[in-house]
Scaffold this motif. Sequence first.
Motif, PDB file in Angstrom:
ATOM      1  N   THR A 104      13.439  38.213 -21.622  1.00  0.00           N
ATOM      2  CA  THR A 104      12.361  37.286 -21.980  1.00  0.00           C
ATOM      3  C   THR A 104      11.947  36.400 -20.810  1.00  0.00           C
ATOM      4  O   THR A 104      10.784  36.290 -20.476  1.00  0.00           O
ATOM      5  CB  THR A 104      12.801  36.391 -23.157  1.00  0.00           C
ATOM      6  N   ILE A 105      12.918  35.755 -20.171  1.00  0.00           N
ATOM      7  CA  ILE A 105      12.613  34.823 -19.086  1.00  0.00           C
ATOM      8  C   ILE A 105      12.200  35.544 -17.812  1.00  0.00           C
ATOM      9  O   ILE A 105      11.210  35.218 -17.167  1.00  0.00           O
ATOM     10  CB  ILE A 105      13.844  33.944 -18.769  1.00  0.00           C
ATOM     11  N   LEU A 106      12.991  36.534 -17.451  1.00  0.00           N
ATOM     12  CA  LEU A 106      12.947  37.050 -16.102  1.00  0.00           C
ATOM     13  C   LEU A 106      11.646  37.746 -15.688  1.00  0.00           C
ATOM     14  O   LEU A 106      11.142  37.487 -14.595  1.00  0.00           O
ATOM     15  CB  LEU A 106      14.138  37.991 -15.880  1.00  0.00           C
ATOM     16  N   PRO A 107      11.075  38.645 -16.492  1.00  0.00           N
ATOM     17  CA  PRO A 107       9.919  39.407 -15.991  1.00  0.00           C
ATOM     18  C   PRO A 107       8.760  38.533 -15.510  1.00  0.00           C
ATOM     19  O   PRO A 107       8.253  38.715 -14.404  1.00  0.00           O
ATOM     20  CB  PRO A 107       9.516  40.256 -17.202  1.00  0.00           C
ATOM     21  N   TYR A 108       8.337  37.561 -16.322  1.00  0.00           N
ATOM     22  CA  TYR A 108       7.204  36.721 -15.951  1.00  0.00           C
ATOM     23  C   TYR A 108       7.524  35.863 -14.732  1.00  0.00           C
ATOM     24  O   TYR A 108       6.750  35.794 -13.773  1.00  0.00           O
ATOM     25  CB  TYR A 108       6.800  35.818 -17.119  1.00  0.00           C
ATOM     26  N   ILE A 109       8.691  35.211 -14.770  1.00  0.00           N
ATOM     27  CA  ILE A 109       9.048  34.278 -13.705  1.00  0.00           C
ATOM     28  C   ILE A 109       9.242  35.005 -12.381  1.00  0.00           C
ATOM     29  O   ILE A 109       8.774  34.559 -11.332  1.00  0.00           O
ATOM     30  CB  ILE A 109      10.306  33.487 -14.093  1.00  0.00           C
ATOM     31  N   LEU A 110       9.929  36.135 -12.417  1.00  0.00           N
ATOM     32  CA  LEU A 110      10.180  36.875 -11.182  1.00  0.00           C
ATOM     33  C   LEU A 110       8.896  37.384 -10.549  1.00  0.00           C
ATOM     34  O   LEU A 110       8.747  37.362  -9.334  1.00  0.00           O
ATOM     35  CB  LEU A 110      11.116  38.056 -11.455  1.00  0.00           C
ATOM     36  N   ARG A 111       7.984  37.862 -11.365  1.00  0.00           N
ATOM     37  CA  ARG A 111       6.720  38.377 -10.828  1.00  0.00           C
ATOM     38  C   ARG A 111       6.000  37.296 -10.033  1.00  0.00           C
ATOM     39  O   ARG A 111       5.564  37.523  -8.901  1.00  0.00           O
ATOM     40  CB  ARG A 111       5.841  38.893 -11.966  1.00  0.00           C
ATOM     41  N   SER A 112       5.907  36.113 -10.598  1.00  0.00           N
ATOM     42  CA  SER A 112       5.233  35.003  -9.922  1.00  0.00           C
ATOM     43  C   SER A 112       6.038  34.519  -8.717  1.00  0.00           C
ATOM     44  O   SER A 112       5.488  34.278  -7.643  1.00  0.00           O
ATOM     45  CB  SER A 112       5.034  33.858 -10.917  1.00  0.00           C
ATOM     46  N   PHE A 113       7.365  34.419  -8.874  1.00  0.00           N
ATOM     47  CA  PHE A 113       8.227  33.904  -7.813  1.00  0.00           C
ATOM     48  C   PHE A 113       8.235  34.839  -6.610  1.00  0.00           C
ATOM     49  O   PHE A 113       8.117  34.400  -5.458  1.00  0.00           O
ATOM     50  CB  PHE A 113       9.640  33.741  -8.366  1.00  0.00           C
ATOM     51  N   MET A 114       8.352  36.134  -6.852  1.00  0.00           N
ATOM     52  CA  MET A 114       8.438  37.102  -5.754  1.00  0.00           C
ATOM     53  C   MET A 114       7.107  37.262  -5.043  1.00  0.00           C
ATOM     54  O   MET A 114       7.066  37.595  -3.859  1.00  0.00           O
ATOM     55  CB  MET A 114       8.956  38.436  -6.277  1.00  0.00           C
ATOM     56  N   ASN A 115       6.007  37.045  -5.744  1.00  0.00           N
ATOM     57  CA  ASN A 115       4.700  37.078  -5.084  1.00  0.00           C
ATOM     58  C   ASN A 115       4.603  35.993  -4.014  1.00  0.00           C
ATOM     59  O   ASN A 115       3.935  36.169  -2.992  1.00  0.00           O
ATOM     60  CB  ASN A 115       3.581  36.890  -6.109  1.00  0.00           C
ATOM     61  N   ASN A 116       5.290  34.888  -4.237  1.00  0.00           N
ATOM     62  CA  ASN A 116       5.283  33.784  -3.266  1.00  0.00           C
ATOM     63  C   ASN A 116       6.271  33.999  -2.123  1.00  0.00           C
ATOM     64  O   ASN A 116       6.200  33.293  -1.115  1.00  0.00           O
ATOM     65  CB  ASN A 116       5.619  32.460  -3.970  1.00  0.00           C
ATOM     66  N   HIS A 117       7.197  34.965  -2.301  1.00  0.00           N
ATOM     67  CA  HIS A 117       8.243  35.182  -1.299  1.00  0.00           C
ATOM     68  C   HIS A 117       8.423  36.676  -1.037  1.00  0.00           C
ATOM     69  O   HIS A 117       9.441  37.267  -1.416  1.00  0.00           O
ATOM     70  CB  HIS A 117       9.563  34.559  -1.763  1.00  0.00           C
ATOM     71  N   PRO A 118       7.450  37.317  -0.392  1.00  0.00           N
ATOM     72  CA  PRO A 118       7.558  38.754  -0.158  1.00  0.00           C
ATOM     73  C   PRO A 118       8.696  39.134   0.776  1.00  0.00           C
ATOM     74  O   PRO A 118       9.098  40.299   0.827  1.00  0.00           O
ATOM     75  CB  PRO A 118       6.200  39.104   0.465  1.00  0.00           C
ATOM     76  N   ASP A 119       9.245  38.161   1.513  1.00  0.00           N
ATOM     77  CA  ASP A 119      10.351  38.454   2.425  1.00  0.00           C
ATOM     78  C   ASP A 119      11.715  38.316   1.757  1.00  0.00           C
ATOM     79  O   ASP A 119      12.747  38.539   2.383  1.00  0.00           O
ATOM     80  CB  ASP A 119      10.304  37.511   3.632  1.00  0.00           C
TER      81      ASP A 119
END
Length: 293
Positions: A104-119
């Motif tokens: 529930t938590i992870l998919p949405y948050i990770l998508r947004s978070f990883m977009n900000n940190h591609p490295d």
Amino acid sequence: MEYQWLKTFIIAAETSNFRKASEKLLISQPGVTVHIKLLEEYLGVSLFERTNKRVHLTEAGKMFYTEATQLIKGFEVSVNRLHAFTEGYTRKWNIAISPLMAETILPYILRSFMNNHPDLEVSIRVAESSSIEDLVFSGEVNIGISALEATRTSIQSIELYKDPLLFIVPTDAYDDESGPVLDAEEYLKDYYLLTHHHPVVWDALLLQLRKKVINMRTMKVTQAYIVKRFIQEGLGTSFLPQSIVKRELIEGRVMSIPFDLFPLPEVKTYLLLKTLGDLEKEFINKISQYYFG
């Protein structure tokens, strides 16, 4: 000394059998023998004693087994770092999260978070809440998302959000106006109550429920996603955190009905970590936006 010699030695040491080692390594048994012989010649010591069809480590072999496993682990870590570098990653971040929240938590948050940190190479480890603090403490993960607060003083517990418990039941064929009055006690008598998929609430809940409901039948199901599926199939009812069933309620796959036998508690979710840095602060902010924004 070659990498494959070490791998062959380790598997042979763990199986005490060259034939079984060859099957695990997908090479011929003579190939195993050759690798071991070359390694022994390189080291100048005997690593195995051979008796009948089995082999046993010599004292030198026992000592070298520990060294070989460390060499292999270090080599594989280096290779993984190289692969990560060639894929554009320069940092690594390990997260442990309980099954209750992973879907529930992870998919949405990770998508947004990883977009900000591609490295940033993110690694997810799904673990029960009871073991997440140990993973953070040992340094195997950078942060943990758990239903349990940390007990060690060296681990910070940051409350991320509170979640109301809802009484969740199978859907029926009626709409809100034409359907009968939904009675929680009747559901608890007619269906199995699916329990123990949250590490905190169930002992107290069951104690209160057994005082209120006669002839209640329970079924222990330790994973929340299985509980949701069972409810959708009409196999039972349960109490679940609102965030866990948010999508199913919107899509009409389950129902939440009023529960008036006693007040239901809220459950808490914590972020466990040793050090609160910029990445952790941003991650907490993403979760806050998801639940409160």
